[in-house]
Design an enzyme around this catalytic site. Structure first.
Site, PDB file in Angstrom:
ATOM      1  N   ASN A 160     -12.455   3.658   2.968  1.00  0.00           N
ATOM      2  CA  ASN A 160     -11.536   3.707   1.827  1.00  0.00           C
ATOM      3  C   ASN A 160     -10.876   5.082   1.688  1.00  0.00           C
ATOM      4  O   ASN A 160     -10.937   5.718   0.621  1.00  0.00           O
ATOM      5  CB  ASN A 160     -12.287   3.367   0.544  1.00  0.00           C
ATOM      6  CG  ASN A 160     -11.802   2.073  -0.092  1.00  0.00           C
ATOM      7  OD1 ASN A 160     -10.611   1.772  -0.046  1.00  0.00           O
ATOM      8  ND2 ASN A 160     -12.705   1.316  -0.662  1.00  0.00           N
TER       9      ASN A 160
ATOM     10  N   ARG B 214      -8.500   7.944   0.928  1.00  0.00           N
ATOM     11  CA  ARG B 214      -7.392   8.186   0.000  1.00  0.00           C
ATOM     12  C   ARG B 214      -6.788   9.556   0.315  1.00  0.00           C
ATOM     13  O   ARG B 214      -7.340  10.588  -0.063  1.00  0.00           O
ATOM     14  CB  ARG B 214      -7.891   8.149  -1.447  1.00  0.00           C
ATOM     15  CG  ARG B 214      -8.482   6.812  -1.874  1.00  0.00           C
ATOM     16  CD  ARG B 214      -7.410   5.757  -2.023  1.00  0.00           C
ATOM     17  NE  ARG B 214      -7.938   4.540  -2.599  1.00  0.00           N
ATOM     18  CZ  ARG B 214      -8.319   3.473  -1.913  1.00  0.00           C
ATOM     19  NH1 ARG B 214      -8.258   3.509  -0.584  1.00  0.00           N
ATOM     20  NH2 ARG B 214      -8.769   2.392  -2.522  1.00  0.00           N
TER      21      ARG B 214
ATOM     22  N   GLY C  66      -6.045 -10.940   9.905  1.00  0.00           N
ATOM     23  CA  GLY C  66      -7.415 -11.425   9.860  1.00  0.00           C
ATOM     24  C   GLY C  66      -8.435 -10.319   9.956  1.00  0.00           C
ATOM     25  O   GLY C  66      -8.258  -9.225   9.407  1.00  0.00           O
TER      26      GLY C  66
ATOM     27  N   GLY D 123      -7.298  -4.405  -4.186  1.00  0.00           N
ATOM     28  CA  GLY D 123      -8.516  -5.164  -4.423  1.00  0.00           C
ATOM     29  C   GLY D 123      -8.841  -6.188  -3.354  1.00  0.00           C
ATOM     30  O   GLY D 123      -9.957  -6.728  -3.327  1.00  0.00           O
ATOM     31  N   ALA D 124      -7.882  -6.455  -2.459  1.00  0.00           N
ATOM     32  CA  ALA D 124      -8.129  -7.454  -1.415  1.00  0.00           C
ATOM     33  C   ALA D 124      -9.256  -7.015  -0.492  1.00  0.00           C
ATOM     34  O   ALA D 124     -10.121  -7.811  -0.122  1.00  0.00           O
ATOM     35  CB  ALA D 124      -6.853  -7.713  -0.616  1.00  0.00           C
ATOM     36  N   GLY D 125      -9.259  -5.735  -0.121  1.00  0.00           N
ATOM     37  CA  GLY D 125     -10.312  -5.216   0.744  1.00  0.00           C
ATOM     38  C   GLY D 125     -11.668  -5.244   0.065  1.00  0.00           C
ATOM     39  O   GLY D 125     -12.691  -5.532   0.703  1.00  0.00           O
ATOM     40  N   ASP D 126     -11.690  -4.967  -1.244  1.00  0.00           N
ATOM     41  CA  ASP D 126     -12.943  -5.011  -1.993  1.00  0.00           C
ATOM     42  C   ASP D 126     -13.467  -6.441  -2.064  1.00  0.00           C
ATOM     43  O   ASP D 126     -14.675  -6.673  -1.977  1.00  0.00           O
ATOM     44  CB  ASP D 126     -12.738  -4.446  -3.401  1.00  0.00           C
ATOM     45  CG  ASP D 126     -12.189  -3.027  -3.384  1.00  0.00           C
ATOM     46  OD1 ASP D 126     -12.647  -2.226  -2.549  1.00  0.00           O
ATOM     47  OD2 ASP D 126     -11.295  -2.728  -4.205  1.00  0.00           O
TER      48      ASP D 126
ATOM     49  N   ASP E 222      -6.389  -5.048 -10.211  1.00  0.00           N
ATOM     50  CA  ASP E 222      -7.340  -4.549  -9.222  1.00  0.00           C
ATOM     51  C   ASP E 222      -8.479  -5.525  -8.973  1.00  0.00           C
ATOM     52  O   ASP E 222      -9.019  -5.586  -7.866  1.00  0.00           O
ATOM     53  CB  ASP E 222      -7.915  -3.212  -9.691  1.00  0.00           C
ATOM     54  CG  ASP E 222      -6.917  -2.083  -9.554  1.00  0.00           C
ATOM     55  OD1 ASP E 222      -5.711  -2.354  -9.643  1.00  0.00           O
ATOM     56  OD2 ASP E 222      -7.343  -0.930  -9.362  1.00  0.00           O
TER      57      ASP E 222
END
Length: 316
Positions: A166, A168, A230, A255-258, A294
């Protein structure tokens, strides 16, 4: 015993009421965010017993976050309020195609008040997985020390470490991120990474090369997020490429990765096959991007079952 515990910084998120450059947006609505918190919410909604460790400003925003977290069924016993440290906030800019920019206001994060001694060792002893990200150590030197102590306590008590880099780059440079995050990899049991992030850390972006490097470091479970392409996973000598799950629409990618991470950890804890786990996680990611916010799009387990066609929902 907790299935998942995580250490992170929670923030108040201001989502724009219209798309386009933030300088032209006149209204925002208040929500809650933070990568580790999103992961905790995602896991709790799937039915996992989840705990969250953080510090919040002793202000209205901090109380709002604590109440929200408690309402999601997440254990809040390791959340404390701190005076003279305002709760961190960020503003989001969302463009028409769903792409997002984030503007942080977190220089005096309440988590900077934490010391390694503040971590409750028994909380780690009674957990199955500790989930960490590369965001927390980027907050500052004090946070980095706490992060390293969390890793030490997890290893001491045989707790599996789940890790999402993650990165940043608004918080630290590529060089700083590489130096700090490379150190944790040999301690990681479950890697949840994007290919771009691994390129920064180890100079490799090809999934096969990433997996080979991870195997040499002793990482036994690897997942590589590739967004609309994918994901790729490795476990027990098996490497699988999982096809993307097409989203019905894309309005906000945050938030997709979370959500993907929560899906992987659910599958891992339930000893699912790698193929089933990746498909489950990809499905969650595709659901999250269809809703602004999020964590508003993070689904409950039955929602994912419905999307997968495993159950039929009767509306009326």
């Amino acid at each position: 015993m907790k299935d998942i515990i995580t250490l992170g910084e929670a923030m108040i998120v201001f989502n724009p009421e219209s798309t386009g450059p933030m300088k032209f947006v006149n209204g925002f609505h208040k929500t809650i965010g933070g990568a580790e918190l999103n992961l905790a919410i995602g896991c709790s909604r799937l039915g996992l017993d989840t705990g969250y460790i953080t510090r919040l400003g002793n202000d209205e925003f901090g109380k709002s976050i604590r109440n929200f977290v408690r309402g999601e069924g997440i254990d809040t016993s390791e959340i404390d309020f701190i005076n003279h440290y305002p709760t961190s906030i960020n503003f989001k800019e969302i463009m028409e195609d769903g792409s997002v920019k984030t503007f942080y206001y977190r220089d005096k994060s309440p988590t900077l008040s934490m010391t390694p001694d503040d971590l409750n060792e028994s909380y780690f002893k009674n957990a199955k997985i500790l989930h960490l990200t590369g965001i927390f150590p980027a907050i500052g030197d004090a946070a980095l020390k706490v992060w390293k102590q969390a890793i030490h306590l997890a290893k001491k008590h045989g707790v599996k470490i789940s890790f999402d880099p993650n990165i940043r780059l608004k918080m630290w440079s590529k060089e700083q991120a590489r130096k700090v995050l490379l150190e944790i990899l040999p301690d990681v049991d479950i890697l949840l990474a994007g290919d771009e992030e691994m390129d920064i850390i180890i100079g490799k972006r090809d999934p096969v090369a990433i997996i080979e490097a991870c195997k040499k470091m002793g990482i036994s479970y690897v997942t590589i997020k590739q967004g609309e392409n994918g994901s790729v996973g490795y476990s027990l000598g098996e490497t699988i490429k999982a096809a993307p799950v097409k989203a019905s629409k894309v309005v906000d990618t945050v938030g997709a990765g979370d959500g993907f991470n929560a899906g992987v950890l659910y599958g891992y804890l339930h000893e699912w096959s790698l193929k089933r786990t990746l498909n489950f996680a990809n499905t969650i990611g595709s659901m999250v991007v269809g809703i602004t916010g999020d964590n508003e799009g993070l689904p409950y387990y039955e929602d994912v079952q419905e999307r997968l066609g495993e159950v039929e929902r009767i509306e009326r």
